[in-house]
Structures are given as structure tokens and as C-alpha cells.
Design a protein around this motif. Sequence first.
Motif, PDB file in Angstrom:
ATOM      1  N   THR A  85       0.849  -1.181   0.000  1.00 15.77           N
ATOM      2  CA  THR A  85       0.000   0.000   0.000  1.00 15.77           C
ATOM      3  C   THR A  85       0.891   1.240   0.000  1.00 15.77           C
ATOM      4  O   THR A  85       2.119   1.147   0.131  1.00 15.77           O
ATOM      5  N   ASP A 108      -2.724   2.738  -3.801  1.00  9.73           N
ATOM      6  CA  ASP A 108      -2.991   1.337  -3.529  1.00  9.73           C
ATOM      7  C   ASP A 108      -3.560   0.756  -4.819  1.00  9.73           C
ATOM      8  O   ASP A 108      -4.682   1.104  -5.202  1.00  9.73           O
ATOM      9  N   GLY A 113      -4.805  -2.776  -0.208  1.00 10.79           N
ATOM     10  CA  GLY A 113      -5.035  -1.681   0.720  1.00 10.79           C
ATOM     11  C   GLY A 113      -6.479  -1.232   0.762  1.00 10.79           C
ATOM     12  O   GLY A 113      -7.400  -2.048   0.909  1.00 10.79           O
ATOM     13  N   ILE A 209      -4.292  -5.216   7.796  1.00 13.05           N
ATOM     14  CA  ILE A 209      -4.911  -4.569   6.637  1.00 13.05           C
ATOM     15  C   ILE A 209      -5.950  -5.468   5.980  1.00 13.05           C
ATOM     16  O   ILE A 209      -7.060  -5.028   5.655  1.00 13.05           O
TER      17      ILE A 209
END
Length: 309
Positions: A85, A108, A113, A209
Motif C-alpha cells: 500500500t 494502492d 489496501g 490490513i
Amino acid sequence: MKSLSSIMWATSNKFSFSLGKKLLNNVRKKLVIKSNMLTSSYSTSTKPGHTIKEGKVNVDGIDINCVQVGAGEHPVLLLPGVMGTCWTDFKPQIENFPRDKFKIVAWDPPGYGKSRPPDRKFPEDFFQRDAEWGNNLMKTLGHSTFSLLGWSDGGITALILASKFSENVRKMIVVGANAYVLPDELKMYEKIRNIDSWSARMKEPLLAIYGEDYFRKTWAAWIDSITEIYKKNNGDICKNDVARIKCPTLIVHGKKDVMVDFEHPFYLNKHIKNSQTRIFEQGAHNLHLRYPEEFNKLATDFFMEKSKI
């Protein structure tokens, strides 16, 4: 890779009853809605362009998350690696590149991301697809010409973008990039296919994430795709593209990189006419994160100087 927890996801579960704190938070973080972009702004400076803005831009029908900062005349697109990201792969560059010289855009890629949905897919031409998305993102943001800084997979995407859209690219830096895959590299990927074998330091930021299921299946899908490219094309990812690159190019590589073989920077240097190499003797695959001050100076000097190569 470094955790995003203190950068992008830091929120408090406690409600503050202090009016002063409320006003401060409103000044430091505000929502600005403009046409096709929703942006969160973070600033410790009152200078124009020095605010870090993060939000989604609609490109080809896909909402792509990007970070923007800087008021300089030189736009630079930062392209992260696999599963990467803006913040995991380029935090020292976003925060420390000179904002009076550059307009930094970090993205991203779709499926990574905050650029989800959609889920990440890996068709045979996914590098070429990402190059087109990256170019169209910069066009959407109003940058007709710009430079590129790509790391790992993002370096491959940068190579293809610079070849396919040569009229748009001013300069390029690639870090830990390769135009083809070697058998030993495939063996390395297979050794780390199972994320259970990863260290907590490497795994936990990505788990935060993506969650375990998405992280596990997407990482495995990337390995499967690279393996298929190797089988179908004898390892060739973008050799033909490399030969057509026209922009001044700086090829940066770590001598201790165990992910991308040490032969790759020399291949790129040989086949990109307007190129030079810089080897970090103690650098590994993530040298730009490990040695940010040295790397940032190198990148700034290269982007800003009149080409001598």
C-alpha cells in the motif's frame, strides 16, 4: 513492511468531552468532497501543498485510493509491491520527499489496501493492466507528464508504464525490479507461500490490513500467477517493454536482496539505453525503507537534475 496502525487506522474508542480537543481534531483532519474524490487531509504545516491528502479517485470505474502531498512542479507516482500500500511501502518517501520540489502521488493498486472492492485478481497481463491504471490515475489527477518510483512488483509495473506511455514519463527509478523470473526465485516464493512460516514482524501489518483469509488467498494467487507466467513465457515478464523505454532511468538494487536476483539490475541497465545503476552494498529488498535518508537524497537528486545519461 511497517504497520499502518499508527498512520492510517489510528482512531480512539473513547469519546472526548473536551471542546478544545474537538476543535483540534477538526483542524487536523477534515473531509473534503470534490467531484469524484473523497479526501482525508492531515497537516502539520500551513504551507500550500504541504498537507498530506488521502482519498479515493474514480479511474476507469474503479475507486482507487491514493495519497497526495507536495506543491512542486514535478509529479511523481509511487508504485508499491505485491500486497503493498501507499503507507506500508513508501511511508519515508511520502513524509520526507521535499514538498516544494515534488507533487507526490502514492497509490494502492486495485485489490490492495483501501482500493477494495474489487478483490485483487491476477490475470496473465496483470502488470500491463496495473500500468494502464497507474497512467490513467495520473491523467485523472491532471498530470500529463510525471516521473515514476516503483518498488518490486511496482518496479515491474513502472517499467511497462514507461514503455507503453513513454510520452507521459519524464524519469523513472526502479528498486528491486526484474523483467523476468528465474527458477531459483520461484523456489524462494514457494518456500514462503505459507504465511504461517512468516515472522510476526512481517505478517502482522498485512493481517491488520487484509485479515487472514484475504491475505492468505491473495498471496497464494500471486505466486500461482508468477509461476504461470514462468511456464508460459519461459520467465519473461516484460523484456520487450524494457527495450522500448526512453526516459532516463535509475536502477537501484540491494546486494543482499534475496527476493530478486543480483543479475537483474545489470540486465535492466544493459537493455535500457538511458539508464544507470546504484547498488546498496548492505541493502536488502526493502532498502528504501531501511536506508530512507540515503535513498531519498539519491532519488531527489536524480529526479531534479538535468539528465546527464
